[in-house]
Design a protein around this motif. Structure first.
Motif, PDB file in Angstrom:
ATOM      1  N   GLU A 106       0.776  -1.007   0.070  1.00 10.51           N
ATOM      2  CA  GLU A 106       0.009  -0.044   0.115  1.00 10.51           C
ATOM      3  C   GLU A 106       0.926   1.204   0.126  1.00 10.51           C
ATOM      4  N   GLU A 107       1.973   1.173   0.602  1.00  3.25           N
ATOM      5  CA  GLU A 107       2.898   2.358   0.634  1.00  3.25           C
ATOM      6  C   GLU A 107       3.350   2.576  -0.678  1.00  3.25           C
ATOM      7  N   ASP A 108       3.543   1.548  -1.332  1.00  3.07           N
ATOM      8  CA  ASP A 108       4.255   1.745  -2.766  1.00  3.07           C
ATOM      9  C   ASP A 108       3.134   2.415  -3.728  1.00  3.07           C
ATOM     10  N   PHE A 109       1.766   2.074  -3.479  1.00  8.73           N
ATOM     11  CA  PHE A 109       0.713   2.260  -4.342  1.00  8.73           C
ATOM     12  C   PHE A 109       0.792   3.965  -4.226  1.00  8.73           C
ATOM     13  N   VAL A 110       0.609   4.411  -2.733  1.00 12.66           N
ATOM     14  CA  VAL A 110       0.500   6.016  -2.338  1.00 12.66           C
ATOM     15  C   VAL A 110       1.991   6.463  -2.920  1.00 12.66           C
ATOM     16  N   GLU A 111       3.289   6.084  -2.775  1.00 12.79           N
ATOM     17  CA  GLU A 111       4.173   6.819  -3.315  1.00 12.79           C
ATOM     18  C   GLU A 111       4.232   6.743  -4.808  1.00 12.79           C
ATOM     19  N   ALA A 112       3.637   5.957  -5.532  1.00  6.87           N
ATOM     20  CA  ALA A 112       3.679   6.060  -6.975  1.00  6.87           C
ATOM     21  C   ALA A 112       2.723   7.050  -7.525  1.00  6.87           C
ATOM     22  N   VAL A 113       1.525   6.954  -6.836  1.00  5.76           N
ATOM     23  CA  VAL A 113       0.600   8.255  -7.210  1.00  5.76           C
ATOM     24  C   VAL A 113       1.229   9.666  -6.905  1.00  5.76           C
ATOM     25  N   LYS A 114       1.886   9.695  -5.804  1.00  3.07           N
ATOM     26  CA  LYS A 114       2.377  10.874  -5.367  1.00  3.07           C
ATOM     27  C   LYS A 114       3.635  11.315  -6.510  1.00  3.07           C
ATOM     28  N   ALA A 115       4.374  10.221  -6.892  1.00  2.00           N
ATOM     29  CA  ALA A 115       5.544  10.625  -7.773  1.00  2.00           C
ATOM     30  C   ALA A 115       5.220  11.034  -9.192  1.00  2.00           C
ATOM     31  N   VAL A 116       4.036  10.275  -9.816  1.00  2.65           N
ATOM     32  CA  VAL A 116       3.735  10.840 -11.070  1.00  2.65           C
ATOM     33  C   VAL A 116       2.790  12.088 -10.914  1.00  2.65           C
ATOM     34  N   VAL A 117       2.042  12.215 -10.239  1.00  6.52           N
ATOM     35  CA  VAL A 117       1.372  13.525  -9.732  1.00  6.52           C
ATOM     36  C   VAL A 117       2.422  14.759  -9.751  1.00  6.52           C
ATOM     37  N   SER A 118       3.337  14.533  -8.890  1.00  5.21           N
ATOM     38  CA  SER A 118       4.434  15.546  -8.994  1.00  5.21           C
ATOM     39  C   SER A 118       4.947  15.792 -10.346  1.00  5.21           C
ATOM     40  N   VAL A 119       5.436  14.896 -10.964  1.00  4.46           N
ATOM     41  CA  VAL A 119       5.829  15.308 -12.331  1.00  4.46           C
ATOM     42  C   VAL A 119       5.134  16.004 -13.157  1.00  4.46           C
ATOM     43  N   ASP A 120       3.851  15.733 -13.179  1.00  3.50           N
ATOM     44  CA  ASP A 120       2.798  16.332 -14.093  1.00  3.50           C
ATOM     45  C   ASP A 120       1.821  17.334 -13.387  1.00  3.50           C
ATOM     46  N   LYS A 121       2.402  17.813 -12.008  1.00  6.18           N
ATOM     47  CA  LYS A 121       1.487  18.642 -11.395  1.00  6.18           C
ATOM     48  C   LYS A 121       1.142  19.977 -12.091  1.00  6.18           C
ATOM     49  N   ASP A 122       1.750  20.361 -13.046  1.00  2.00           N
ATOM     50  CA  ASP A 122       1.599  21.551 -13.864  1.00  2.00           C
ATOM     51  C   ASP A 122       0.409  21.393 -14.703  1.00  2.00           C
ATOM     52  N   TRP A 123      -0.051  20.112 -14.953  1.00  2.17           N
ATOM     53  CA  TRP A 123      -1.272  19.729 -15.549  1.00  2.17           C
ATOM     54  C   TRP A 123      -2.636  19.708 -14.663  1.00  2.17           C
ATOM     55  N   ILE A 124      -2.425  20.201 -13.331  1.00  3.19           N
ATOM     56  CA  ILE A 124      -3.594  20.018 -12.366  1.00  3.19           C
ATOM     57  C   ILE A 124      -4.122  21.294 -12.738  1.00  3.19           C
ATOM     58  N   PRO A 125      -5.713  21.300 -13.347  1.00  2.00           N
ATOM     59  CA  PRO A 125      -6.234  22.692 -13.478  1.00  2.00           C
ATOM     60  C   PRO A 125      -6.487  23.465 -12.109  1.00  2.00           C
TER      61      PRO A 125
END
Length: 353
Positions: A106-125
């Motif tokens: 479960e910690e890997d799931f959360v870490e993966a979500v945080k990582a990819v969102v951080s890379v593409d955070k400029d896409w967050i409207p």
């Protein structure tokens, strides 16, 4: 978890104008493989691209796959927030267990979500009511036509900047209570987040749309009289001042927004009942003037007020087909938490930066 990051050299143009839902995708995606005897490995973020699978990949033939859905928000303070991602991680493994997919830490799931969102955070409207929809999913990839659990899997996360799930926004929707088809039964996969559940719902969804209704409300698959859930939402009723929702019984998805609404309502002093609710009880409550509100809950729509319920020849108009005060307050509170407009006293929100 060691995540290798390869960034795109050809970034896409950000969408402009009104955002829909699930039609535009960001520059990057997360991927990780599973191999029997080796476990989950090769975590990576890559430029968004098509994936190549053999025509014999088991996901195509026996439907061994699961998915999740959550969102990232750009708060009024500029901080990026997730809403209860640890619950999506837990539900992932509940689904995996039912489908014989290996458990994902479960910690890997959360870490993966945080990582990819951080890379593409400029896409967050940043417009009010918008978000970055996050779609994690796992597919079976063995090149084999035998009926057995796969020995290899692929875990992927893709991201999509999205506007309101319903174009009508918070305008109440009409719901068709299905009296012909069945979606799930206890002992089956109704509680799991897997594509087969949604495929089973499509025929009734088409029928409901043809008659002018937005969604289908399913009855239990045995007695065919107890309310279960809407195709894309859990369902709630306010009956005689009490908040009532169907109990989790193995054929209903344990929604994260559902759980959050229950916690919030209890904190406000409402009596919340998780129990069996028959369609006859709803009809009687409506005729007696006790059916005060009805609303759906889900990640995509958050709160979706229901103004009309149809069951056979009965059409129930709820709260004059207007959004009720509890529905509005819940929407304002949960979205307020997600966008950082109000203090999070529930511990629902996780900041990324």
């Amino acid at each position: 978890m060691d995540i290798k990051i390869t960034k795109t050299t050809t970034p896409k143009a950000k969408p402009t104008g009104k955002l829909g839902f699930g039609k535009v995708f960001t520059d990057h995606m997360f991927m990780m493989n599973y191999t029997e005897g080796k476990g989950w490995h090769d975590a990576r973020i890559e430029p968004y691209h098509p994936i190549s699978l053999d025509p014999s990949a088991m996901v195509f033939h026996y439907g061994q796959e699961m998915f999740e859905g959550l969102k990232a928000y750009c708060g009024v303070d500029g901080k990026v927030r997730l809403f209860r991602p640890e619950m999506n991680a837990k539900r992932t493994n509940d689904t995996n267990k039912r489908l014989c997919i290996p458990q994902l830490p479960e910690e890997d799931f959360v870490e993966a979500v945080k990582a990819v969102v951080s890379v593409d955070k400029d896409w967050i409207p940043k417009e009010d009511g918008t978000s970055l929809y996050i779609r994690p999913f796992i597919i079976a990839t063995d090149e084999f036509l035998g009926v057995a659990p796969s020995k290899t899997y692929l875990f992927i996360i893709i991201l999509s900047p999205s506007g309101a799930y319903y174009e009508s926004g918070l305008a109440p929707v009409g719901i068709w209570i299905e009296d012909d088809y069945v979606r799930a039964v206890k002992g089956g996969m109704g509680f799991a987040k897997t594509g087969g559940n949604y495929a089973a719902s499509l025929i009734a969804q088409v029928k409901a749309h043809d008659d002018g209704y937005s969604q289908v409300l399913w009855l239990d698959g045995v007695e065919r009289k107890y309310i279960e859930e809407v195709g894309a939402m859990n369902i709630f009723f306010k009956i005689g001042g009490k908040v009532v929702t169907p109990m989790l019984n193995g054929s209903i998805l344990p929604g994260i927004t559902r759980n959050s609404v229950i916690e919030v309502c209890k904190s406000w002093g409402y009596e919340v009942e998780e129990r069996k609710i028959s369609v006859d009880e709803l009809i009687a409550a409506q005729k007696e003037g006790k059916l005060e509100e009805c609303f759906g809950t889900g990640t995509a729509a958050v709160i979706s007020p229901v103004g009309k319920l149809r069951y056979k020849d009965d059409v129930m108009i709820i709260n004059n087909n207007e959004i009720g005060p509890l529905s509005q307050k819940l929407y304002d509170t949960i979205t307020g938490l997600q966008w950082g407009k109000i203090e999070d006293t529930f511990g629902f929100v996780m900041n990324i930066d």
